[in-house]
Design a protein around this motif. Structure first.
Motif, PDB file in Angstrom:
ATOM      1  N   UNK A  55       0.844  -1.194   0.000  1.00 50.20           N
ATOM      2  CA  UNK A  55       0.000   0.000   0.000  1.00 50.20           C
ATOM      3  C   UNK A  55       0.887   1.255   0.000  1.00 50.20           C
ATOM      4  N   UNK A  56       1.929   1.230   0.820  1.00 49.66           N
ATOM      5  CA  UNK A  56       2.861   2.353   0.880  1.00 49.66           C
ATOM      6  C   UNK A  56       3.593   2.542  -0.444  1.00 49.66           C
ATOM      7  N   UNK A  57       3.967   1.454  -1.097  1.00 48.35           N
ATOM      8  CA  UNK A  57       4.670   1.554  -2.386  1.00 48.35           C
ATOM      9  C   UNK A  57       3.782   2.181  -3.460  1.00 48.35           C
ATOM     10  N   UNK A  58       2.472   1.960  -3.380  1.00 45.35           N
ATOM     11  CA  UNK A  58       1.551   2.534  -4.359  1.00 45.35           C
ATOM     12  C   UNK A  58       1.279   4.013  -4.083  1.00 45.35           C
ATOM     13  N   UNK A  59       1.034   4.368  -2.836  1.00 43.73           N
ATOM     14  CA  UNK A  59       0.641   5.739  -2.504  1.00 43.73           C
ATOM     15  C   UNK A  59       1.826   6.649  -2.200  1.00 43.73           C
ATOM     16  N   UNK A  60       2.902   6.104  -1.686  1.00 44.12           N
ATOM     17  CA  UNK A  60       4.052   6.916  -1.270  1.00 44.12           C
ATOM     18  C   UNK A  60       4.624   7.797  -2.360  1.00 44.12           C
ATOM     19  N   UNK A  61       4.851   7.280  -3.567  1.00 43.66           N
ATOM     20  CA  UNK A  61       5.391   8.138  -4.625  1.00 43.66           C
ATOM     21  C   UNK A  61       4.464   9.295  -5.004  1.00 43.66           C
ATOM     22  N   UNK A  62       3.159   9.094  -4.878  1.00 47.70           N
ATOM     23  CA  UNK A  62       2.211  10.172  -5.158  1.00 47.70           C
ATOM     24  C   UNK A  62       2.347  11.257  -4.090  1.00 47.70           C
ATOM     25  N   UNK A  94      -5.248   5.233  -7.912  1.00 47.92           N
ATOM     26  CA  UNK A  94      -6.177   4.160  -8.320  1.00 47.92           C
ATOM     27  C   UNK A  94      -5.579   3.208  -9.360  1.00 47.92           C
ATOM     28  N   UNK A  95      -4.860   3.689 -10.401  1.00 49.16           N
ATOM     29  CA  UNK A  95      -4.281   2.731 -11.359  1.00 49.16           C
ATOM     30  C   UNK A  95      -3.230   1.808 -10.733  1.00 49.16           C
ATOM     31  N   UNK A  96      -2.593   2.277  -9.668  1.00 46.14           N
ATOM     32  CA  UNK A  96      -1.569   1.485  -8.990  1.00 46.14           C
ATOM     33  C   UNK A  96      -2.154   0.587  -7.911  1.00 46.14           C
ATOM     34  N   UNK A  97      -3.353   0.918  -7.486  1.00 43.11           N
ATOM     35  CA  UNK A  97      -3.978   0.251  -6.346  1.00 43.11           C
ATOM     36  C   UNK A  97      -5.463   0.043  -6.651  1.00 43.11           C
ATOM     37  N   UNK A  98      -5.798  -0.956  -7.475  1.00 45.23           N
ATOM     38  CA  UNK A  98      -7.190  -1.149  -7.883  1.00 45.23           C
ATOM     39  C   UNK A  98      -8.164  -1.345  -6.720  1.00 45.23           C
ATOM     40  N   UNK A  99      -7.670  -1.814  -5.580  1.00 50.86           N
ATOM     41  CA  UNK A  99      -8.539  -2.057  -4.423  1.00 50.86           C
ATOM     42  C   UNK A  99      -8.857  -0.765  -3.661  1.00 50.86           C
TER      43      UNK A  99
END
Length: 118
Positions: A55-62, A94-99
């Motif tokens: 979850x951190x890898x998906x949202x952290x860069x944003x 959302x594209x990185x984290x479909x859930x």
């Protein structure tokens, strides 16, 4: 089940579309608090919905794109209200984290936005 991870970032902005004399028309900053929610079934093998590290890898860069930046200079954030910013964040994650099922963005301790991708 819903799990979540919290992030914070510091950014400056101004709101060019508000009336003259409104305090938010001037350059100012916030420490934003972002909570990212993911919905899913608990995986039997691991015993979790997903790894918080993923979850951190998906949202952290944003979050890193926003931290210590003038939001108005970021494409798509020329009028960076909390509402506009929350949709921008959603569209990046959302594209990185479909859930992804919800984000909560606090601009101050008592003011914020909840966005569920509607």
């Amino acid at each position: 089940m819903i799990i979540y991870k919290q992030f914070s970032f510091d950014s400056a902005h101004f709101l060019p579309q508000v009336p003259e004399g409104h305090k938010c028309k001037r350059l100012h900053g916030h420490t934003y608090h972002l909570t990212v929610f993911v919905t899913g079934k608990v995986r039997e093998k691991e015993g979790w919905v997903m790894d918080y590290g993923d979850l951190k890898m998906a949202a952290g860069p944003v979050v890193d794109l926003l931290d210590h930046h003038l939001l108005n200079e970021i494409e798509g954030l020329e009028n960076p209200t909390a509402e506009v910013l929350s949709v921008w964040i959603w569209n990046k994650i959302k594209p990185l984290l479909p859930q992804l099922s919800r984000i909560e963005l606090k601009e101050t301790p008592s003011s914020g936005v909840i966005y569920e991708g509607v």
